[in-house]
Design a protein around this motif. Structure first.
Motif, mmCIF file in Angstrom:
data_model
loop_
_atom_site.group_PDB
_atom_site.id
_atom_site.type_symbol
_atom_site.label_atom_id
_atom_site.label_comp_id
_atom_site.label_asym_id
_atom_site.label_seq_id
_atom_site.Cartn_x
_atom_site.Cartn_y
_atom_site.Cartn_z
ATOM 1 N N GLU A 129 71.323 -72.598 51.009
ATOM 2 C CA GLU A 129 72.705 -73.094 50.963
ATOM 3 C C GLU A 129 72.734 -74.611 50.975
ATOM 4 O O GLU A 129 73.522 -75.247 50.289
ATOM 5 C CB GLU A 129 73.501 -72.547 52.154
ATOM 6 C CG GLU A 129 74.987 -72.907 52.141
ATOM 7 C CD GLU A 129 75.334 -74.107 53.029
ATOM 8 O OE1 GLU A 129 76.533 -74.420 53.157
ATOM 9 O OE2 GLU A 129 74.407 -74.735 53.581
ATOM 10 N N GLU A 130 71.843 -75.200 51.765
ATOM 11 C CA GLU A 130 71.890 -76.644 51.995
ATOM 12 C C GLU A 130 71.541 -77.463 50.755
ATOM 13 O O GLU A 130 72.009 -78.589 50.601
ATOM 14 C CB GLU A 130 70.941 -77.022 53.140
ATOM 15 C CG GLU A 130 71.300 -76.416 54.493
ATOM 16 C CD GLU A 130 72.544 -77.020 55.120
ATOM 17 O OE1 GLU A 130 73.145 -77.923 54.505
ATOM 18 O OE2 GLU A 130 72.915 -76.593 56.220
ATOM 19 N N GLY A 131 70.685 -76.928 49.891
ATOM 20 C CA GLY A 131 70.333 -77.672 48.687
ATOM 21 C C GLY A 131 69.352 -78.800 48.917
ATOM 22 O O GLY A 131 69.274 -79.737 48.120
ATOM 23 N N VAL A 132 68.593 -78.729 50.015
ATOM 24 C CA VAL A 132 67.690 -79.835 50.357
ATOM 25 C C VAL A 132 66.574 -79.993 49.328
ATOM 26 O O VAL A 132 66.229 -81.106 48.935
ATOM 27 C CB VAL A 132 67.095 -79.617 51.766
ATOM 28 C CG1 VAL A 132 66.019 -80.663 52.058
ATOM 29 C CG2 VAL A 132 68.186 -79.673 52.821
ATOM 30 N N TYR A 138 73.983 -73.678 47.426
ATOM 31 C CA TYR A 138 74.469 -72.302 47.318
ATOM 32 C C TYR A 138 73.661 -71.444 46.332
ATOM 33 O O TYR A 138 74.207 -70.540 45.712
ATOM 34 C CB TYR A 138 75.945 -72.264 46.911
ATOM 35 C CG TYR A 138 76.842 -73.204 47.653
ATOM 36 C CD1 TYR A 138 76.794 -73.296 49.044
ATOM 37 C CD2 TYR A 138 77.756 -74.004 46.978
ATOM 38 C CE1 TYR A 138 77.624 -74.170 49.728
ATOM 39 C CE2 TYR A 138 78.589 -74.871 47.657
ATOM 40 C CZ TYR A 138 78.517 -74.956 49.032
ATOM 41 O OH TYR A 138 79.338 -75.827 49.706
ATOM 42 N N LEU A 139 72.370 -71.687 46.204
ATOM 43 C CA LEU A 139 71.581 -70.887 45.270
ATOM 44 C C LEU A 139 71.641 -69.403 45.629
ATOM 45 O O LEU A 139 71.753 -68.548 44.754
ATOM 46 C CB LEU A 139 70.131 -71.371 45.262
ATOM 47 C CG LEU A 139 69.869 -72.713 44.586
ATOM 48 C CD1 LEU A 139 68.419 -73.149 44.809
ATOM 49 C CD2 LEU A 139 70.170 -72.645 43.097
ATOM 50 N N GLY A 140 71.559 -69.087 46.922
ATOM 51 C CA GLY A 140 71.562 -67.697 47.336
ATOM 52 C C GLY A 140 72.864 -66.986 47.035
ATOM 53 O O GLY A 140 72.884 -65.900 46.436
ATOM 54 N N SER A 141 73.971 -67.569 47.443
ATOM 55 C CA SER A 141 75.268 -66.920 47.230
ATOM 56 C C SER A 141 75.662 -66.915 45.761
ATOM 57 O O SER A 141 76.371 -66.005 45.304
ATOM 58 C CB SER A 141 76.351 -67.588 48.085
ATOM 59 O OG SER A 141 76.374 -68.984 47.915
ATOM 60 N N GLY A 146 77.065 -63.780 41.093
ATOM 61 C CA GLY A 146 76.931 -63.759 39.641
ATOM 62 C C GLY A 146 77.251 -65.071 38.963
ATOM 63 O O GLY A 146 77.506 -65.115 37.762
ATOM 64 N N THR A 147 77.232 -66.178 39.712
ATOM 65 C CA THR A 147 77.527 -67.494 39.128
ATOM 66 C C THR A 147 76.279 -68.342 38.910
ATOM 67 O O THR A 147 76.378 -69.485 38.466
ATOM 68 C CB THR A 147 78.513 -68.264 40.034
ATOM 69 O OG1 THR A 147 77.930 -68.443 41.334
ATOM 70 C CG2 THR A 147 79.830 -67.512 40.172
ATOM 71 N N PHE A 148 75.114 -67.784 39.232
ATOM 72 C CA PHE A 148 73.847 -68.495 39.020
ATOM 73 C C PHE A 148 73.584 -68.625 37.521
ATOM 74 O O PHE A 148 73.723 -67.666 36.761
ATOM 75 C CB PHE A 148 72.710 -67.730 39.680
ATOM 76 C CG PHE A 148 71.372 -68.412 39.631
ATOM 77 C CD1 PHE A 148 70.961 -69.244 40.641
ATOM 78 C CD2 PHE A 148 70.509 -68.209 38.551
ATOM 79 C CE1 PHE A 148 69.717 -69.865 40.598
ATOM 80 C CE2 PHE A 148 69.269 -68.815 38.500
ATOM 81 C CZ PHE A 148 68.872 -69.650 39.525
ATOM 82 N N THR A 149 73.207 -69.821 37.073
ATOM 83 C CA THR A 149 72.903 -70.050 35.661
ATOM 84 C C THR A 149 71.421 -70.374 35.500
ATOM 85 O O THR A 149 70.802 -70.992 36.373
ATOM 86 C CB THR A 149 73.744 -71.200 35.099
ATOM 87 O OG1 THR A 149 73.568 -72.372 35.918
ATOM 88 C CG2 THR A 149 75.224 -70.831 35.081
#
Length: 411
Positions: A129-132, A138-141, A146-149
């Motif tokens: 979630e943090e994107g560090v 939010y890569l997991g969520s 279904g919004t991952f590209t």
């Protein structure tokens, strides 16, 4: 539910969070980054917690761990509760992790006490979630929603490896990520999270109901000038990228101090070549800008672009301003807000509803279902810091709210 039983839930949640915090890189606070050995070790611990209460556990191809309880009602309807396992560097014990463990303890209580639940329940521990590590959040969520590209797989870590490469190294199959979108009949998402601010403490409240989440835009800025000897080039003849960056940041800060309802943070600043006796020829820095008003965010970015242009023209510099992530302002579901408010009242707490200043996985989950959030007080509003702190009593109250919510949730 008795006060004694409630205290047991709070104590158990607190103790499990203490144990989970041990899965961290050495150093101050907790450092448990995405796709690291600490992430993997934490999941071994979390998997046992889930299987011990009868949940079916799976890890998807972005690194989320999901435990599923199947209702005896034989329904396809499912409610999801969750948050993220990852931390910032040298973070606290409760940001994210509490939103996985507290609902798990509440669900455990329901199962062991034969409290009837109308819907299936999924407890989601989002890998990132943090994107560090990969400069995006939010890569997991995003995968579950279904919004991952696919272009995100090309993002590079601090070691120069792509997300795709690191997923494979972690034992996952990035080619199957599209298959991991939730396909159940999802009827709601609830995220329990520390407030990360001082409002609940100021109000002397253990919990609060969230009605909206601020939008967040992130940018990287590169300024180029000319490196040179610190002693031989007069001030008016310099093309100092460090000064250009500093002046730009100060100008925007002074501008934002004159208006309301928006904040900007320059969290990473780098001057190159980075020597005490060399004029910086290059500057790289980040900007995180947040507001509940999307137009205000965009207008402020336009203002900052003009500030950069003016400063760089004056000082003989060039610049680029690159957007790396956007999460628009998000309103919570009226249905879940009302049911959370009812649950808070049912446990004897005062009902208080307010917006979140921080971004959360709930923003992505709204793409597939109604969503809501419950905030828990943290001492002095401190977060992303080893000093992050909650009390067993506040965890008690939050756990009681979640149990009541699960028992009475209606769609």
């Amino acid at each position: 539910m008795s006060i004694k039983l409630l205290m047991q839930l709070g104590k158990e949640t607190y103790q499990v969070l203490e144990e989970l915090s041990k899965y961290s890189k050495e150093g101050p606070g907790v450092t448990r980054l995405y796709l690291t050995e600490e992430h993997k070790a934490a999941y071994s611990y979390l998997e046992k917690l889930m299987t011990d209460i009868g949940l079916t556990v799976e890890v998807d191809n972005i690194g989320n761990m999901i435990g599923t309880y199947t209702s005896p009602e034989k329904t396809n309807k499912t409610i999801v509760l969750g948050s993220h396992q990852d931390t910032v560097r040298n973070g606290g014990k409760y940001d994210g992790a509490m939103g996985v463990i507290l609902p798990l303890i509440a669900l455990k209580h329901c199962i062991q006490n034969n409290i009837p639940l109308k819907y299936n329940v999924k407890i989601a521990s989002f890998g990132d979630e943090e994107g560090v590590r990969f400069a995006t959040t939010y890569l997991g969520s995003k995968v579950l929603a279904g919004t991952f590209t696919s272009d995100l797989l090309d993002r590079k870590s601090e070691y120069g490896n792509t997300l795709k490469e690191e997923l494979i190294s972690f034992g996952l199959d990035p080619n199957k990520i599209p298959e991991d979108k939730l396909t159940d009949d999802i009827v709601g998402y609830l995220e329990v999270h520390i407030e990360q601010g001082p409002v609940l403490q100021h109000k002397n409240l253990a919990v609060g109901v969230v009605n909206a989440i601020q939008g967040s835009h992130r940018y990287t800025i590169n300024i180029n000038g000319m490196a040179g000897h610190a002693g031989t080039i007069p001030m008016p003849l310099r093309k100092d990228a460090g000064v250009g960056a500093s002046e730009s940041m100060v100008e925007l800060t002074r501008y934002l101090e004159t208006i309301e309802n928006i904040v900007a943070t320059f969290g990473i600043v780098e001057f190159l070549p980075g020597s005490i006796n060399v004029i910086p020829g290059e500057a790289n820095f980040t900007m995180d800008i947040r507001s509940l008003d999307e137009k205000l965010i965009k207008d402020t970015v336009t203002k900052f672009d003009q500030i950069l242009r003016d400063v760089c023209n004056k000082r003989g510099l060039t610049y680029t301003l690159t957007n790396t992530n956007e999460a628009p302002p998000t309103t919570c579901s009226d249905t879940i807000i009302k049911q959370l408010e009812t649950s808070v009242a049912n446990v004897g707490s005062d009902v208080f509803t307010f917006p979140s200043g921080a971004g959360h996985d709930a923003q992505e989950m709204k793409n597939i279902t109604d969503m809501g959030m419950l905030f828990v007080r943290c001492k002095d509003g401190i977060s992303h810091n080893p000093l992050e702190s909650v009390t067993e009593n506040d965890l008690d109250i939050a756990a009681k709210v979640v149990v009541d919510f699960l028992k009475n949730y209606q769609v």
